[in-house]
Design a protein around this motif. Structure first.
Motif, PDB file in Angstrom:
ATOM      1  N   VAL A 248      30.492   0.966   7.273  1.00 56.04           N
ATOM      2  CA  VAL A 248      30.617  -0.371   6.696  1.00 56.04           C
ATOM      3  C   VAL A 248      32.078  -0.522   6.307  1.00 56.04           C
ATOM      4  O   VAL A 248      32.533   0.085   5.351  1.00 56.04           O
TER       5      VAL A 248
ATOM      6  N   PRO B 149      34.138  -3.878   6.658  1.00 53.78           N
ATOM      7  CA  PRO B 149      34.606  -5.226   6.983  1.00 53.78           C
ATOM      8  C   PRO B 149      35.988  -5.548   6.436  1.00 53.78           C
ATOM      9  O   PRO B 149      36.767  -6.241   7.088  1.00 53.78           O
ATOM     10  N   GLU B 150      36.307  -5.071   5.251  1.00 52.56           N
ATOM     11  CA  GLU B 150      37.611  -5.388   4.666  1.00 52.56           C
ATOM     12  C   GLU B 150      38.734  -4.691   5.422  1.00 52.56           C
ATOM     13  O   GLU B 150      39.808  -5.260   5.627  1.00 52.56           O
TER      14      GLU B 150
ATOM     15  N   ALA C 166      39.235  -6.577   8.683  1.00 56.96           N
ATOM     16  CA  ALA C 166      39.884  -7.873   8.488  1.00 56.96           C
ATOM     17  C   ALA C 166      41.369  -7.754   8.168  1.00 56.96           C
ATOM     18  O   ALA C 166      42.139  -8.668   8.468  1.00 56.96           O
TER      19      ALA C 166
ATOM     20  N   GLU D 214      26.042  -1.229  16.236  1.00 55.69           N
ATOM     21  CA  GLU D 214      26.787  -2.264  15.525  1.00 55.69           C
ATOM     22  C   GLU D 214      27.416  -1.706  14.261  1.00 55.69           C
ATOM     23  O   GLU D 214      26.970  -0.688  13.732  1.00 55.69           O
TER      24      GLU D 214
ATOM     25  N   PRO E  19      27.837  -2.807  10.560  1.00 56.34           N
ATOM     26  CA  PRO E  19      27.324  -3.824   9.637  1.00 56.34           C
ATOM     27  C   PRO E  19      28.390  -4.371   8.701  1.00 56.34           C
ATOM     28  O   PRO E  19      29.409  -3.739   8.463  1.00 56.34           O
ATOM     29  N   ARG E  20      28.138  -5.557   8.190  1.00 56.47           N
ATOM     30  CA  ARG E  20      29.076  -6.236   7.303  1.00 56.47           C
ATOM     31  C   ARG E  20      29.017  -5.717   5.870  1.00 56.47           C
ATOM     32  O   ARG E  20      29.999  -5.789   5.149  1.00 56.47           O
ATOM     33  N   SER E  21      27.866  -5.193   5.452  1.00 53.25           N
ATOM     34  CA  SER E  21      27.731  -4.723   4.066  1.00 53.25           C
ATOM     35  C   SER E  21      26.576  -3.741   3.958  1.00 53.25           C
ATOM     36  O   SER E  21      25.713  -3.679   4.842  1.00 53.25           O
TER      37      SER E  21
ATOM     38  N   THR F 211      21.097  -5.592  11.772  1.00 54.67           N
ATOM     39  CA  THR F 211      21.700  -6.194  10.589  1.00 54.67           C
ATOM     40  C   THR F 211      22.129  -7.624  10.885  1.00 54.67           C
ATOM     41  O   THR F 211      22.425  -7.982  12.021  1.00 54.67           O
TER      42      THR F 211
ATOM     43  N   ASP G 240      24.647 -10.635  10.959  1.00 57.26           N
ATOM     44  CA  ASP G 240      26.082 -10.910  11.053  1.00 57.26           C
ATOM     45  C   ASP G 240      26.955  -9.655  10.993  1.00 57.26           C
ATOM     46  O   ASP G 240      27.794  -9.520  10.109  1.00 57.26           O
ATOM     47  N   PRO G 241      26.772  -8.721  11.942  1.00 56.94           N
ATOM     48  CA  PRO G 241      27.612  -7.519  11.917  1.00 56.94           C
ATOM     49  C   PRO G 241      29.088  -7.857  12.133  1.00 56.94           C
ATOM     50  O   PRO G 241      29.416  -8.862  12.763  1.00 56.94           O
ATOM     51  N   VAL G 242      29.962  -7.011  11.621  1.00 53.83           N
ATOM     52  CA  VAL G 242      31.399  -7.186  11.850  1.00 53.83           C
ATOM     53  C   VAL G 242      31.692  -7.049  13.336  1.00 53.83           C
ATOM     54  O   VAL G 242      32.415  -7.852  13.915  1.00 53.83           O
TER      55      VAL G 242
END
Length: 100
Positions: A24, A26-27, A30, A63, A65-67, A82, A84-86
């Motif tokens: 996990v 996402p940050e 990004a 995948e 995951p976003r969170s 999950t 909306d996966p990243v």
């Protein structure tokens, strides 16, 4: 909420994440200038890709995951479940060698 990695905000950074299992992040995805996933590649091989001496290519076998909340809400017996996966399963890239 994730703590921001300050280095990514101040310096263009290539981040390499070993993905022996899904992560996990996402940050990081990004805010990194580039994100590389590896599955046990040698440091020399990773540096060859980073400096354009070798071609980057590959696809995610799962995948990202976003969170953790998305992981916890997913069904454990269903792959790639999950919301909306990243990066979805199969996401990937193929880059040409940029220089020799």
């Amino acid at each position: 909420m994730y703590r921001r990695v300050r280095l990514l905000d101040t310096t263009p950074t290539l981040v390499c994440v070993n993905l022996e299992r899904p992560a996990v992040l996402p940050e990081i995805a990004a805010n990194a200038a580039a994100l590389v996933a590896d599955y046990g590649a040698s440091d020399a091989s990773l540096l060859d890709v980073a400096f354009g001496r070798a071609r980057a290519q590959g696809r995610l076998p799962f995948e990202l995951p976003r969170s953790m909340a998305a992981v916890e809400a997913s069904r454990p017996d269903v792959p790639n479940d999950t919301v909306d996966p990243v990066f979805p399963c199969g996401y990937g890239i193929e880059l040409s060698t940029t220089r020799r």
